[in-house]
Design an enzyme around this catalytic site. Sequence first.
Site, PDB file in Angstrom:
ATOM      1  N   HIS B  12       3.909  -9.155   1.126  1.00 12.92           N
ATOM      2  CA  HIS B  12       5.430  -8.452   1.286  1.00 12.92           C
ATOM      3  C   HIS B  12       5.408  -9.332   1.975  1.00 12.92           C
ATOM      4  O   HIS B  12       6.783  -8.492   2.754  1.00 12.92           O
ATOM      5  CB  HIS B  12       5.539  -6.640   1.092  1.00 12.92           C
ATOM      6  CG  HIS B  12       4.505  -6.017   2.802  1.00 12.92           C
ATOM      7  ND1 HIS B  12       3.148  -5.360   2.303  1.00 12.92           N
ATOM      8  CD2 HIS B  12       4.034  -6.953   3.694  1.00 12.92           C
ATOM      9  CE1 HIS B  12       3.088  -4.804   3.311  1.00 12.92           C
ATOM     10  NE2 HIS B  12       3.569  -5.343   4.166  1.00 12.92           N
ATOM     11  N   HIS B  59       6.783  -0.735   7.911  1.00 17.58           N
ATOM     12  CA  HIS B  59       6.303  -1.412   9.471  1.00 17.58           C
ATOM     13  C   HIS B  59       7.174  -0.560  10.011  1.00 17.58           C
ATOM     14  O   HIS B  59       8.201  -1.042  11.349  1.00 17.58           O
ATOM     15  CB  HIS B  59       6.976  -2.752   9.701  1.00 17.58           C
ATOM     16  CG  HIS B  59       6.743  -3.579   8.303  1.00 17.58           C
ATOM     17  ND1 HIS B  59       6.981  -3.284   6.741  1.00 17.58           N
ATOM     18  CD2 HIS B  59       4.949  -4.193   8.165  1.00 17.58           C
ATOM     19  CE1 HIS B  59       5.477  -4.066   6.373  1.00 17.58           C
ATOM     20  NE2 HIS B  59       4.706  -5.203   6.580  1.00 17.58           N
ATOM     21  N   HIS B 193      -2.573 -13.482   8.454  1.00 20.99           N
ATOM     22  CA  HIS B 193      -1.957 -13.763   9.144  1.00 20.99           C
ATOM     23  C   HIS B 193      -1.668 -12.956  10.875  1.00 20.99           C
ATOM     24  O   HIS B 193      -2.382 -11.703  10.712  1.00 20.99           O
ATOM     25  CB  HIS B 193      -0.427 -13.661   8.840  1.00 20.99           C
ATOM     26  CG  HIS B 193       0.218 -11.463   8.247  1.00 20.99           C
ATOM     27  ND1 HIS B 193      -0.825 -10.994   7.212  1.00 20.99           N
ATOM     28  CD2 HIS B 193       1.506 -11.321   8.704  1.00 20.99           C
ATOM     29  CE1 HIS B 193      -0.379 -10.196   7.456  1.00 20.99           C
ATOM     30  NE2 HIS B 193       1.249 -10.078   8.459  1.00 20.99           N
ATOM     31  N   GLU B 240      -3.708  -5.684   7.028  1.00 26.29           N
ATOM     32  CA  GLU B 240      -3.177  -4.375   5.879  1.00 26.29           C
ATOM     33  C   GLU B 240      -3.479  -5.029   4.861  1.00 26.29           C
ATOM     34  O   GLU B 240      -3.179  -4.018   3.844  1.00 26.29           O
ATOM     35  CB  GLU B 240      -1.437  -5.134   5.329  1.00 26.29           C
ATOM     36  CG  GLU B 240      -0.358  -4.701   6.924  1.00 26.29           C
ATOM     37  CD  GLU B 240       0.566  -5.784   6.738  1.00 26.29           C
ATOM     38  OE1 GLU B 240       2.006  -5.462   6.918  1.00 26.29           O
ATOM     39  OE2 GLU B 240       0.663  -7.107   5.724  1.00 26.29           O
TER      40      GLU B 240
HETATM   41 FE   LIG Z   1       3.799  -6.247   6.461  1.00 23.75          FE
END
Ligand SMILES: [Fe+2]
Lengths: 133, 279
Positions: B12, B59, B193, B240
């Site tokens: 996302h 977030h 990431h 995540e």
């Molecule tokens: Fe995220």
Amino acid sequence: MKTIKEQLEDIPGTYVFTKERSRLGLHLNLFCTSLLKAANREEFLRDEPAYLAKFPLTEEQRRAVLERDWIGMVRLGANIYHLSKLGGTDRKTFQYMAGCMTGMTQEDYRAMMLAGGRSIEGNRSKSEQKTGA
Amino acid sequence: MAKIIAGLGTSHVPAIGVAMDEGKTQEPYWKSLFEGYGPVRKWLAEVKPDVVILCYNDHCAAMPPDTIPTFAIGVGDEFKPADEGWGPRPVPVVKGDPDLAWHLVESLVLDGFDLTIMHQLQVDHGLTVPMSITCGQPKEGPVKVVPIEVNVVLYPQPTGRRCYALGQAIRKAVASYDKDTKVVIFGTGGMSHQIHGERSGLINKEWDTAFLNDLTANPQRLVDLTHVDYIRDAGAEGIELIVWLIMRGALNDQVKEVCRHYHVPASNTAAGLIVLENR
Ligand SMILES: [Fe+2]
């Protein structure tokens, strides 16, 4: 057997948002949260020191915000997702903030990502890096 | 009778949303990423679910630093796109499904999953970008959404095992909902990431590929992964991916992979997408 905390702290160049960092950075992160409102962003940009005076930050945290010392703020308890509100206030992207933290130039960082990113090899643990394994 | 017919896992990345909002999807940097989204948009338009149960992580837009629910569920009529520090995305208000959401609340809590109940929830890129990826740019919310939010920001995040078990409880809850409802469940975030610290920019394609492979046929290996495994090998923010295990847990043991897409980079991130249909 290493504890989970020891294993997490053994990952190089990584500051997992633990209870220690979350306590240390609470007010820094609350300051970032205040920037979710456009009016607060404007007020902050008009007079940054005056706005920051409303939050009980340490002198070091205050300096890091004013200098946009991104890695410094992380070391002082800021979480990257909270920091992204300060980044957004400056119209800066996640990639910009991440690039700054690596010490690379923005161009080099972008080029590294286009070439497939930073390799996991040699970046799993500090102990691995020391032994050159 | 309500039924979960499929699951969808997707990254996302906020920059994907920005690229769509600013009309940059045909630029060289983005073109091949967006081309890979064609099949999933077509698939979703054909399947036409009544509701999407959208598991994601906020977030730090809806969840302030002093209040961090491990799991939360949105029970409102609608959810406004959040201002994340640069103004809200120009996307439609997300329509909720309070009836199904409250049914899930009751069923899940009685089943031992104590979710935080949210009447109001401003949804950030974790929810709006998957909607854009899968539905394009409609003027109005194309499908009703029940948001389930997970803490992935502050250690200790829930374990992958707990997320998978929550998915299994969602499967049971949906099966006991008496309205005829076709449900697709999303798990969003990841893939590998890291966007903070000197190790920023970490990508682990091999690890991601194994994750996508095992999601179909060997989810038990993924269920056993620890916090350290994710953070070390998929990057600090790659954790995540535990959210995808809620989606997988909500599906049957046997699933069929319908389509998959993997692209590096989307900004700092390896963007992955997979669709799994129940068999
Ligand atoms: Fe995220």
